[in-house]
Design a protein around this motif. Structure first.
Motif, PDB file in Angstrom:
ATOM      1  N   ASP A 160       0.859  -1.213   0.000  1.00  0.00           N
ATOM      2  CA  ASP A 160       0.000   0.000   0.000  1.00  0.00           C
ATOM      3  C   ASP A 160       0.882   1.244   0.000  1.00  0.00           C
ATOM      4  O   ASP A 160       0.666   2.183  -0.757  1.00  0.00           O
ATOM      5  N   ARG A 161       1.891   1.239   0.869  1.00  0.00           N
ATOM      6  CA  ARG A 161       2.744   2.430   0.981  1.00  0.00           C
ATOM      7  C   ARG A 161       3.588   2.628  -0.282  1.00  0.00           C
ATOM      8  O   ARG A 161       3.799   3.752  -0.720  1.00  0.00           O
ATOM      9  N   PHE A 162       4.042   1.523  -0.864  1.00  0.00           N
ATOM     10  CA  PHE A 162       4.849   1.605  -2.094  1.00  0.00           C
ATOM     11  C   PHE A 162       4.029   2.277  -3.209  1.00  0.00           C
ATOM     12  O   PHE A 162       4.489   3.235  -3.845  1.00  0.00           O
TER      13      PHE A 162
ATOM     14  N   LEU B 183      13.369  19.102   8.472  1.00  0.00           N
ATOM     15  CA  LEU B 183      12.104  18.472   8.077  1.00  0.00           C
ATOM     16  C   LEU B 183      12.317  17.852   6.704  1.00  0.00           C
ATOM     17  O   LEU B 183      12.755  18.542   5.776  1.00  0.00           O
ATOM     18  N   ARG B 184      12.028  16.562   6.577  1.00  0.00           N
ATOM     19  CA  ARG B 184      12.211  15.885   5.288  1.00  0.00           C
ATOM     20  C   ARG B 184      11.275  16.480   4.235  1.00  0.00           C
ATOM     21  O   ARG B 184      10.140  16.829   4.528  1.00  0.00           O
ATOM     22  N   ASP B 185      11.772  16.570   2.989  1.00  0.00           N
ATOM     23  CA  ASP B 185      10.918  16.991   1.870  1.00  0.00           C
ATOM     24  C   ASP B 185       9.828  15.942   1.663  1.00  0.00           C
ATOM     25  O   ASP B 185      10.119  14.738   1.749  1.00  0.00           O
TER      26      ASP B 185
ATOM     27  N   VAL C 180       6.278  10.601   1.614  1.00  0.00           N
ATOM     28  CA  VAL C 180       6.781   9.758   0.512  1.00  0.00           C
ATOM     29  C   VAL C 180       8.022   9.023   1.005  1.00  0.00           C
ATOM     30  O   VAL C 180       8.901   9.624   1.624  1.00  0.00           O
ATOM     31  N   LYS C 181       8.113   7.723   0.706  1.00  0.00           N
ATOM     32  CA  LYS C 181       9.333   7.002   1.076  1.00  0.00           C
ATOM     33  C   LYS C 181      10.331   7.180  -0.071  1.00  0.00           C
ATOM     34  O   LYS C 181      10.477   6.348  -0.962  1.00  0.00           O
ATOM     35  N   SER C 182      10.990   8.328  -0.027  1.00  0.00           N
ATOM     36  CA  SER C 182      11.895   8.706  -1.111  1.00  0.00           C
ATOM     37  C   SER C 182      13.250   8.024  -0.933  1.00  0.00           C
ATOM     38  O   SER C 182      13.619   7.631   0.175  1.00  0.00           O
TER      39      SER C 182
ATOM     40  N   ASN D  16      15.944   9.554  -1.146  1.00  0.00           N
ATOM     41  CA  ASN D  16      16.864  10.599  -0.704  1.00  0.00           C
ATOM     42  C   ASN D  16      17.053  10.595   0.823  1.00  0.00           C
ATOM     43  O   ASN D  16      16.159  10.980   1.570  1.00  0.00           O
ATOM     44  N   TYR D  17      18.226  10.151   1.276  1.00  0.00           N
ATOM     45  CA  TYR D  17      18.566  10.162   2.709  1.00  0.00           C
ATOM     46  C   TYR D  17      19.778  11.047   2.939  1.00  0.00           C
ATOM     47  O   TYR D  17      20.650  10.747   3.755  1.00  0.00           O
ATOM     48  N   MET D  18      19.838  12.147   2.161  1.00  0.00           N
ATOM     49  CA  MET D  18      21.032  12.992   2.171  1.00  0.00           C
ATOM     50  C   MET D  18      21.392  13.478   3.579  1.00  0.00           C
ATOM     51  O   MET D  18      22.536  13.342   4.025  1.00  0.00           O
TER      52      MET D  18
ATOM     53  N   PHE E   8       9.324  15.414  14.637  1.00  0.00           N
ATOM     54  CA  PHE E   8       8.836  14.609  13.511  1.00  0.00           C
ATOM     55  C   PHE E   8       9.224  13.136  13.621  1.00  0.00           C
ATOM     56  O   PHE E   8       8.450  12.320  14.067  1.00  0.00           O
ATOM     57  N   GLU E   9      10.431  12.801  13.219  1.00  0.00           N
ATOM     58  CA  GLU E   9      10.812  11.383  13.153  1.00  0.00           C
ATOM     59  C   GLU E   9      12.326  11.275  13.087  1.00  0.00           C
ATOM     60  O   GLU E   9      13.045  12.276  12.996  1.00  0.00           O
ATOM     61  N   PHE E  10      12.801  10.055  13.098  1.00  0.00           N
ATOM     62  CA  PHE E  10      14.217   9.763  12.881  1.00  0.00           C
ATOM     63  C   PHE E  10      14.407   9.576  11.369  1.00  0.00           C
ATOM     64  O   PHE E  10      13.426   9.395  10.647  1.00  0.00           O
ATOM     65  N   PRO E  11      15.660   9.557  10.905  1.00  0.00           N
ATOM     66  CA  PRO E  11      15.861   9.362   9.466  1.00  0.00           C
ATOM     67  C   PRO E  11      15.248   8.059   8.934  1.00  0.00           C
ATOM     68  O   PRO E  11      14.793   8.004   7.805  1.00  0.00           O
ATOM     69  N   ARG E  12      15.249   7.013   9.796  1.00  0.00           N
ATOM     70  CA  ARG E  12      14.730   5.724   9.334  1.00  0.00           C
ATOM     71  C   ARG E  12      13.774   5.070  10.323  1.00  0.00           C
ATOM     72  O   ARG E  12      13.558   3.851  10.263  1.00  0.00           O
ATOM     73  N   SER E  13      13.237   5.851  11.236  1.00  0.00           N
ATOM     74  CA  SER E  13      12.314   5.297  12.242  1.00  0.00           C
ATOM     75  C   SER E  13      11.322   6.374  12.664  1.00  0.00           C
ATOM     76  O   SER E  13      11.594   7.562  12.500  1.00  0.00           O
ATOM     77  N   ASN E  14      10.214   5.953  13.234  1.00  0.00           N
ATOM     78  CA  ASN E  14       9.257   6.896  13.820  1.00  0.00           C
ATOM     79  C   ASN E  14       9.489   7.015  15.319  1.00  0.00           C
ATOM     80  O   ASN E  14      10.118   6.156  15.925  1.00  0.00           O
ATOM     81  N   VAL E  15       8.949   8.086  15.888  1.00  0.00           N
ATOM     82  CA  VAL E  15       9.116   8.299  17.327  1.00  0.00           C
ATOM     83  C   VAL E  15       7.763   8.216  18.038  1.00  0.00           C
ATOM     84  O   VAL E  15       6.735   8.595  17.471  1.00  0.00           O
TER      85      VAL E  15
ATOM     86  N   VAL F  88       5.426  13.176   8.556  1.00  0.00           N
ATOM     87  CA  VAL F  88       6.266  12.007   8.838  1.00  0.00           C
ATOM     88  C   VAL F  88       5.941  10.918   7.823  1.00  0.00           C
ATOM     89  O   VAL F  88       4.868  10.927   7.205  1.00  0.00           O
ATOM     90  N   LEU F  89       6.877   9.982   7.689  1.00  0.00           N
ATOM     91  CA  LEU F  89       6.559   8.797   6.916  1.00  0.00           C
ATOM     92  C   LEU F  89       5.647   7.927   7.770  1.00  0.00           C
ATOM     93  O   LEU F  89       5.895   7.764   8.967  1.00  0.00           O
ATOM     94  N   HIS F  90       4.610   7.386   7.150  1.00  0.00           N
ATOM     95  CA  HIS F  90       3.711   6.518   7.904  1.00  0.00           C
ATOM     96  C   HIS F  90       4.322   5.127   7.991  1.00  0.00           C
ATOM     97  O   HIS F  90       4.088   4.265   7.143  1.00  0.00           O
ATOM     98  N   GLY F  91       5.150   4.953   9.003  1.00  0.00           N
ATOM     99  CA  GLY F  91       5.853   3.677   9.198  1.00  0.00           C
ATOM    100  C   GLY F  91       4.848   2.562   9.425  1.00  0.00           C
ATOM    101  O   GLY F  91       3.798   2.755  10.050  1.00  0.00           O
ATOM    102  N   ILE F  92       5.202   1.382   8.934  1.00  0.00           N
ATOM    103  CA  ILE F  92       4.303   0.232   9.119  1.00  0.00           C
ATOM    104  C   ILE F  92       4.388  -0.249  10.577  1.00  0.00           C
ATOM    105  O   ILE F  92       3.372  -0.622  11.163  1.00  0.00           O
ATOM    106  N   THR F  93       5.564  -0.177  11.169  1.00  0.00           N
ATOM    107  CA  THR F  93       5.685  -0.557  12.589  1.00  0.00           C
ATOM    108  C   THR F  93       4.895   0.446  13.441  1.00  0.00           C
ATOM    109  O   THR F  93       4.196   0.054  14.381  1.00  0.00           O
ATOM    110  N   ARG F  94       4.988   1.733  13.075  1.00  0.00           N
ATOM    111  CA  ARG F  94       4.210   2.784  13.759  1.00  0.00           C
ATOM    112  C   ARG F  94       2.723   2.442  13.721  1.00  0.00           C
ATOM    113  O   ARG F  94       2.024   2.530  14.731  1.00  0.00           O
TER     114      ARG F  94
ATOM    115  N   SER G 126      10.690   0.828  13.949  1.00  0.00           N
ATOM    116  CA  SER G 126      11.061   0.636  12.542  1.00  0.00           C
ATOM    117  C   SER G 126      11.035  -0.844  12.213  1.00  0.00           C
ATOM    118  O   SER G 126      11.035  -1.694  13.115  1.00  0.00           O
ATOM    119  N   THR G 127      11.050  -1.119  10.922  1.00  0.00           N
ATOM    120  CA  THR G 127      10.958  -2.500  10.451  1.00  0.00           C
ATOM    121  C   THR G 127      12.079  -3.375  11.011  1.00  0.00           C
ATOM    122  O   THR G 127      11.823  -4.490  11.450  1.00  0.00           O
ATOM    123  N   THR G 128      13.299  -2.884  11.001  1.00  0.00           N
ATOM    124  CA  THR G 128      14.409  -3.729  11.463  1.00  0.00           C
ATOM    125  C   THR G 128      14.666  -3.599  12.959  1.00  0.00           C
ATOM    126  O   THR G 128      15.251  -4.482  13.565  1.00  0.00           O
TER     127      THR G 128
END
Ligand SMILES: Cc1ncc(COP(=O)(O)O)c(C=O)c1O
Length: 282
Positions: A49-51, A134-136, A140-142, A144-146, A172-179, A195-201, A234-236
Motif C-alpha cells: 500500500d505504501r509503495f 524536516l524531510r521533503d 513519501v518514502k523517497s 533521498n537520505y542525504m 517529527f521522526e528519525f531518518p529511518r524510524s518513527n518516534v 512524517v513517513l507513515h511507518g508500518i511498525t508505527r 522501525s521494520t528492522t
C-alpha cells in the motif's frame, strides 16, 4: 542472489540501470523496505500500500500490478531461500531526456539477509540527539537520505545512536524510524503530520489503542522533555527505548513499562504472522 529488474529475474551481477536515470541524475525515486521472517513477508500488504502510495504521490507509474509484485516476491523467496531477509522495492524516476523530466520508471527488487535488533538491544536502549530538519515530501518514502548520511559523523562524535528531526517546536521522526512518546499520564502519542507513515508505527498504534490511550497528533519538543518514556519504531529495529536525549536522561533511564508491554505485544503479533503460510495469490 536473484534480483528482479523491470521485467525479469536475474543474478544480481547482471542487474544494471543506465546513467540517465533520474535517480542517478537528481536523486528522484521512491522505494519500500519490508522483511521476511520464516520466509514470510511480514505485513506485506501494508508495505505494498505504501509503495503504491509513494509512487502515486511522485506521479511515477509502477510497471507491474500488485498481484504481479506478489508473485515476483514469492518467486524470489522460493529461489533465494533466505528465511530472515530484507526486501527492497525501488522505483526510479526513469530515463530522462534532459536530466530533469521523469521517464518510464525502472523497477528494482532485491532481497538480502538481514539482522534484526536482538533482545539485548531493547534492554540497552539508545541515546539520541536532536537536529533541526524536516524531510521533503515527508509522507513519501523517497530514496533521498542525504541529511541522514551527512549526519553520520555528528552521531559518531556525540556517541549517539540516532538523530531525531524537529523544526521550530515540532517533533517529527528519525531518518529511518518513527518516534513515540509516553506521557506522564500514560498516553501513547506519535506525530501525525510531516512524517513517513511507518508500518511498525501503524501496528504499534493499533496495539496501543487496545490497552492505553493512543493517538497520532502533534508532538512538541516540550512533550519530549516531559515524557515518561520515549521509543522509536522501525521494520528492522521493532521498538527501541530512547533512554537519553542530548544530555538529558529520559524517565529513570531504563526501558519503561508501557514501551515493554507494547514491544511484547508487537513480538506476539509478528510471531503469529510469521507462522502463516504465504500465498502469492491472496
Ligand atoms: C523516514 C522514515 N521514517 C520512518 C520509518 C519507519 O518505517 P517502517 O516502520 O515502515 O520501517 C522509515 C523506514 O525506513 C523511514 O525511512
Amino acid at each position: 542472489m536473484i534480483v528482479f529488474i523491470n521485467d525479469r529475474l536475474v543474478d544480481e551481477k547482471e542487474a544494471f540501470i543506465g546513467i540517465s536515470d533520474l535517480s542517478v541524475q537528481r536523486g528522484f525515486g521512491i522505494f519500500d523496505f519490508f522483511r521476511t521472517c520464516n520466509h514470510v513477508p511480514l505485513f506485506l500488504d501494508d508495505y505494498l500500500d505504501r509503495f503504491y502510495n509513494s509512487a502515486t504521490q511522485l506521479r511515477l507509474e509502477p510497471p507491474h500490478s500488485r498481484a504481479d509484485l506478489r508473485k515476483i516476491i514469492f518467486e524470489m523467496i522460493d529461489r533465494n531461500k533466505i528465511a530472515t531477509s530484507g526486501f527492497k522495492l525501488i522505483l526510479t524516476g526513469g530515463y530522462s531526456v534532459d536530466g530533469f523530466e521523469p521517464g518510464k520508471p525502472n523497477l528494482i527488487i532485491t532481497q538480502q539477509p538481514i539482522e534484526i535488533s536482538p533482545e539485548e538491544r531493547f534492554e540497552k536502549g539508545i541515546k539520541i540527539i536532536l537536529h533541526e530538519y524536516l524531510r521533503d515530501l515527508a509522507s513519501v518514502k523517497s530514496i533521498n537520505y542525504m541529511m541522514a548520511i551527512y549526519l553520520r559523523d555528528k552521531l559518531v562524535s556525540k556517541q549517539a545512536d540516532d538523530v531525531l528531526y524537529y523544526k521550530d517546536d515540532e517533533v517529527f521522526e528519525f531518518p529511518r524510524s518513527n518516534v513515540f512518546v509516553v506521557t506522564k499520564h500514560g498516553a501513547v502519542v506519535t506525530p501525525a503530520e510531516n512524517v513517513l507513515h511507518g508500518i511498525t508505527r501503524k501496528k504499534v498504534l493499533e496495539i496501543a489503542g487496545k490497552k492505553f490511550m493512543a493517538e497520532a497528533r502533534m508532538v512538541t519538543t516540550e512533550d519530549l522533555k516531559d515524557a515518561a518514556e520515549v521509543f522509536l519504531t522501525s521494520t528492522t529495529k521493532r521498538l527501541l527505548p530512547v533512554l537519553q536525549i542530548d544530555d538529558v536522561i529520559v524517565g529513570d533511564g531504563k526501558p519503561g513499562a508501557i514501551t515493554r508491554a507494547l514491544y511484547n505485544s508487537f513480538r506476539k503479533l509478528e510471531d503469529e504472522y510469521c507462522q502463516r503460510p504465504f500465498s502469492p495469490l491472496s
